[in-house]
Design a protein around this motif. Structure first.
Motif, PDB file in Angstrom:
ATOM      1  N   PRO A  80     -38.305 -62.579 -22.788  1.00  0.00           N
ATOM      2  CA  PRO A  80     -37.871 -61.128 -22.545  1.00  0.00           C
ATOM      3  C   PRO A  80     -39.096 -60.288 -22.556  1.00  0.00           C
ATOM      4  CG  PRO A  80     -37.623 -61.986 -24.860  1.00  0.00           C
ATOM      5  CD  PRO A  80     -38.291 -63.079 -24.051  1.00  0.00           C
ATOM      6  N   LEU A  81     -38.703 -59.057 -22.228  1.00  0.00           N
ATOM      7  CA  LEU A  81     -39.523 -57.778 -22.432  1.00  0.00           C
ATOM      8  C   LEU A  81     -39.695 -57.450 -23.861  1.00  0.00           C
ATOM      9  CD1 LEU A  81     -38.345 -55.527 -19.485  1.00  0.00           C
ATOM     10  CD2 LEU A  81     -40.745 -56.470 -19.800  1.00  0.00           C
ATOM     11  N   PRO A  82     -41.207 -56.995 -24.281  1.00  0.00           N
ATOM     12  CA  PRO A  82     -41.253 -56.513 -25.614  1.00  0.00           C
ATOM     13  C   PRO A  82     -40.348 -55.380 -25.841  1.00  0.00           C
ATOM     14  CG  PRO A  82     -43.316 -56.812 -24.355  1.00  0.00           C
ATOM     15  CD  PRO A  82     -42.313 -56.891 -23.271  1.00  0.00           C
ATOM     16  N   ARG A  83     -39.845 -55.379 -27.161  1.00  0.00           N
ATOM     17  CA  ARG A  83     -38.740 -54.186 -27.758  1.00  0.00           C
ATOM     18  C   ARG A  83     -39.795 -53.137 -27.747  1.00  0.00           C
ATOM     19  NH1 ARG A  83     -34.083 -55.882 -29.016  1.00  0.00           N
ATOM     20  NH2 ARG A  83     -33.374 -57.964 -29.308  1.00  0.00           N
ATOM     21  N   ASP A  84     -40.903 -53.192 -28.234  1.00  0.00           N
ATOM     22  CA  ASP A  84     -42.008 -52.130 -28.683  1.00  0.00           C
ATOM     23  C   ASP A  84     -41.910 -51.226 -27.476  1.00  0.00           C
ATOM     24  OD1 ASP A  84     -44.051 -50.473 -30.555  1.00  0.00           O
ATOM     25  OD2 ASP A  84     -45.161 -51.301 -28.535  1.00  0.00           O
ATOM     26  N   GLU A  85     -41.674 -49.976 -27.336  1.00  0.00           N
ATOM     27  CA  GLU A  85     -41.847 -49.156 -26.054  1.00  0.00           C
ATOM     28  C   GLU A  85     -43.300 -49.270 -25.572  1.00  0.00           C
ATOM     29  OE1 GLU A  85     -39.357 -46.915 -24.955  1.00  0.00           O
ATOM     30  OE2 GLU A  85     -37.864 -47.705 -26.445  1.00  0.00           O
ATOM     31  N   ALA A  86     -44.414 -48.969 -26.367  1.00  0.00           N
ATOM     32  CA  ALA A  86     -45.737 -48.995 -25.597  1.00  0.00           C
ATOM     33  C   ALA A  86     -46.036 -50.249 -24.914  1.00  0.00           C
ATOM     34  CB  ALA A  86     -46.607 -48.426 -26.645  1.00  0.00           C
ATOM     35  N   ARG A  87     -45.578 -51.345 -25.808  1.00  0.00           N
ATOM     36  CA  ARG A  87     -45.949 -52.898 -25.209  1.00  0.00           C
ATOM     37  C   ARG A  87     -45.044 -53.000 -23.902  1.00  0.00           C
ATOM     38  NH1 ARG A  87     -45.079 -56.921 -28.988  1.00  0.00           N
ATOM     39  NH2 ARG A  87     -46.076 -58.256 -27.520  1.00  0.00           N
ATOM     40  N   ARG A  88     -43.847 -52.555 -24.029  1.00  0.00           N
ATOM     41  CA  ARG A  88     -42.872 -52.825 -22.694  1.00  0.00           C
ATOM     42  C   ARG A  88     -43.534 -51.908 -21.324  1.00  0.00           C
ATOM     43  NH1 ARG A  88     -36.804 -53.049 -22.283  1.00  0.00           N
ATOM     44  NH2 ARG A  88     -36.864 -53.507 -24.411  1.00  0.00           N
ATOM     45  N   ALA A  89     -44.167 -50.773 -21.869  1.00  0.00           N
ATOM     46  CA  ALA A  89     -44.569 -49.966 -20.761  1.00  0.00           C
ATOM     47  C   ALA A  89     -45.852 -50.557 -20.022  1.00  0.00           C
ATOM     48  CB  ALA A  89     -44.935 -48.455 -21.262  1.00  0.00           C
ATOM     49  N   ASN A  90     -46.531 -51.195 -20.959  1.00  0.00           N
ATOM     50  CA  ASN A  90     -47.726 -52.213 -20.583  1.00  0.00           C
ATOM     51  C   ASN A  90     -47.500 -52.988 -19.790  1.00  0.00           C
ATOM     52  OD1 ASN A  90     -49.618 -50.049 -21.826  1.00  0.00           O
ATOM     53  ND2 ASN A  90     -49.763 -51.161 -23.498  1.00  0.00           N
ATOM     54  N   ALA A  91     -46.428 -53.789 -20.348  1.00  0.00           N
ATOM     55  CA  ALA A  91     -45.898 -55.126 -19.449  1.00  0.00           C
ATOM     56  C   ALA A  91     -45.592 -54.891 -18.160  1.00  0.00           C
ATOM     57  CB  ALA A  91     -44.937 -55.954 -20.267  1.00  0.00           C
ATOM     58  N   VAL A  92     -44.732 -53.811 -17.942  1.00  0.00           N
ATOM     59  CA  VAL A  92     -44.306 -53.530 -16.699  1.00  0.00           C
ATOM     60  C   VAL A  92     -45.177 -52.933 -15.947  1.00  0.00           C
ATOM     61  CG1 VAL A  92     -42.471 -51.727 -15.175  1.00  0.00           C
ATOM     62  CG2 VAL A  92     -41.692 -52.915 -17.858  1.00  0.00           C
ATOM     63  N   GLN A  93     -46.085 -52.128 -16.272  1.00  0.00           N
ATOM     64  CA  GLN A  93     -47.193 -51.569 -15.524  1.00  0.00           C
ATOM     65  C   GLN A  93     -47.998 -52.819 -15.247  1.00  0.00           C
ATOM     66  OE1 GLN A  93     -49.530 -48.094 -16.214  1.00  0.00           O
ATOM     67  NE2 GLN A  93     -48.503 -47.832 -17.865  1.00  0.00           N
ATOM     68  N   GLY A  94     -48.334 -53.930 -16.108  1.00  0.00           N
ATOM     69  CA  GLY A  94     -48.834 -55.175 -15.563  1.00  0.00           C
ATOM     70  C   GLY A  94     -48.359 -55.901 -14.528  1.00  0.00           C
ATOM     71  N   ALA A  95     -46.992 -55.914 -14.710  1.00  0.00           N
ATOM     72  CA  ALA A  95     -46.165 -56.573 -13.380  1.00  0.00           C
ATOM     73  C   ALA A  95     -46.333 -55.743 -12.309  1.00  0.00           C
ATOM     74  CB  ALA A  95     -44.625 -56.558 -13.910  1.00  0.00           C
ATOM     75  N   LEU A  96     -46.423 -54.340 -12.103  1.00  0.00           N
ATOM     76  CA  LEU A  96     -46.524 -53.424 -10.948  1.00  0.00           C
ATOM     77  C   LEU A  96     -48.065 -53.847 -10.528  1.00  0.00           C
ATOM     78  CD1 LEU A  96     -44.998 -50.371 -12.085  1.00  0.00           C
ATOM     79  CD2 LEU A  96     -44.319 -51.546 -10.372  1.00  0.00           C
ATOM     80  N   LEU A  97     -49.070 -54.187 -11.277  1.00  0.00           N
ATOM     81  CA  LEU A  97     -50.240 -54.477 -10.705  1.00  0.00           C
ATOM     82  C   LEU A  97     -50.401 -55.902 -10.106  1.00  0.00           C
ATOM     83  CD1 LEU A  97     -52.485 -53.298 -14.023  1.00  0.00           C
ATOM     84  CD2 LEU A  97     -52.745 -52.604 -11.465  1.00  0.00           C
ATOM     85  N   ALA A  98     -49.720 -56.805 -10.891  1.00  0.00           N
ATOM     86  CA  ALA A  98     -49.627 -58.122 -10.190  1.00  0.00           C
ATOM     87  C   ALA A  98     -48.857 -58.303  -8.958  1.00  0.00           C
ATOM     88  CB  ALA A  98     -49.065 -59.131 -11.238  1.00  0.00           C
ATOM     89  N   SER A  99     -48.030 -57.464  -8.865  1.00  0.00           N
ATOM     90  CA  SER A  99     -47.334 -57.561  -7.584  1.00  0.00           C
ATOM     91  C   SER A  99     -47.852 -56.605  -6.484  1.00  0.00           C
ATOM     92  CB  SER A  99     -45.804 -56.600  -7.969  1.00  0.00           C
ATOM     93  OG  SER A  99     -45.880 -55.353  -7.981  1.00  0.00           O
ATOM     94  N   GLY A 100     -48.930 -56.242  -6.881  1.00  0.00           N
ATOM     95  CA  GLY A 100     -49.682 -55.280  -5.678  1.00  0.00           C
ATOM     96  C   GLY A 100     -49.179 -53.730  -5.421  1.00  0.00           C
ATOM     97  N   LEU A 101     -48.022 -53.389  -6.071  1.00  0.00           N
ATOM     98  CA  LEU A 101     -47.434 -52.082  -6.034  1.00  0.00           C
ATOM     99  C   LEU A 101     -48.126 -51.041  -6.719  1.00  0.00           C
ATOM    100  CD1 LEU A 101     -43.810 -53.414  -6.496  1.00  0.00           C
ATOM    101  CD2 LEU A 101     -44.646 -52.373  -4.373  1.00  0.00           C
ATOM    102  N   LEU A 102     -49.118 -51.266  -7.630  1.00  0.00           N
ATOM    103  CA  LEU A 102     -49.993 -50.508  -8.262  1.00  0.00           C
ATOM    104  C   LEU A 102     -51.360 -50.975  -8.127  1.00  0.00           C
ATOM    105  CD1 LEU A 102     -49.846 -47.841 -10.177  1.00  0.00           C
ATOM    106  CD2 LEU A 102     -49.677 -49.641 -12.106  1.00  0.00           C
ATOM    107  N   ASP A 103     -52.160 -49.863  -8.091  1.00  0.00           N
ATOM    108  CA  ASP A 103     -53.570 -50.493  -8.136  1.00  0.00           C
ATOM    109  C   ASP A 103     -54.224 -50.212  -9.557  1.00  0.00           C
ATOM    110  OD1 ASP A 103     -56.659 -49.014  -7.841  1.00  0.00           O
ATOM    111  OD2 ASP A 103     -56.049 -50.451  -5.849  1.00  0.00           O
ATOM    112  N   SER A 104     -55.074 -50.923  -9.772  1.00  0.00           N
ATOM    113  CA  SER A 104     -55.637 -50.959 -11.333  1.00  0.00           C
ATOM    114  C   SER A 104     -56.360 -49.449 -11.354  1.00  0.00           C
ATOM    115  CB  SER A 104     -56.663 -51.874 -11.643  1.00  0.00           C
ATOM    116  OG  SER A 104     -57.890 -51.730 -10.712  1.00  0.00           O
TER     117      SER A 104
END
Length: 143
Positions: free
Chosen positions: A22-46
Motif C-alpha cells: 500500500p501507499l504510505p499513510r504519511d502525507e510527505a512519504r506518500r507524495a514522495n512515493a507518487v513522485q517516484g512512480a511518476l519518475l519511474a514511468s517517464g512522465l516526470l523528469d528528475s
C-alpha cells in the motif's frame, strides 16, 4: 507528454507498477512515493521534482495515460470508466460489474495522482478535466 495512446498505455503500466502497495499513510512519504512512480514511468523528469507546474503536468499526463489504458478493454470509454472508478472510490460504492484488477490498479493510481495534485495545484478537478480532455483529443487524433 506521451505522443500516442499506445505510448500512454505503456506509461500507465509503468506508473502502476512503480507505485508501492500500500501507499504510505504519511502525507510527505506518500507524495514522495507518487513522485517516484511518476519518475519511474517517464512522465516526470528528475530535474522537475518539486516544480509544481511540472509535477501538475506529469500528474495530468498520468491521468490521461490511465484513461488510455482503460480504453484497451472498452475502446472509447476509458475516460468515462476512470471517472466512474474515481467517483465510486470517493462515494464508497462498487460499480456493476465490479472493477477487475486492472481497473482497481488504475483507480488506485488515479487516486494517488489526485492526492499528489493537492500539493501542486489549487484545482485538482480542473487538472482531471484537462486530463480527460487530452485523452479525448489524443484518442481522436490517433484514429
Amino acid at each position: 507528454m506521451p505522443t500516442s495512446p499506445a505510448d500512454s498505455r505503456a506509461d500507465a503500466r509503468r506508473l502502476i507498477e512503480a507505485l508501492p502497495r500500500p501507499l504510505p499513510r504519511d502525507e510527505a512519504r506518500r507524495a514522495n512515493a507518487v513522485q517516484g512512480a511518476l519518475l519511474a514511468s517517464g512522465l516526470l523528469d528528475s530535474n522537475d521534482l518539486g516544480n509544481s507546474p511540472a509535477v501538475s503536468a506529469a500528474t495530468r499526463d498520468g491521468l490521461t495515460s490511465l484513461a488510455h489504458l482503460l480504453d484497451e478493454d472498452a475502446p472509447g470509454h476509458g475516460a468515462g470508466q476512470l471517472l466512474l472508478l474515481l467517483l465510486a472510490e470517493h462515494n464508497a460504492f462498487t460499480p456493476h460489474p465490479a472493477p477487475d484488477t486492472l481497473q482497481r490498479h488504475a483507480r488506485n493510481a488515479a487516486t494517488a495522482l489526485l492526492h499528489l495534485a493537492l500539493w501542486h495545484t489549487d484545482d485538482p478537478l480542473r487538472l482531471l478535466a484537462n486530463a480527460l480532455q487530452a485523452h479525448a483529443e489524443e484518442a481522436r487524433d490517433s484514429s
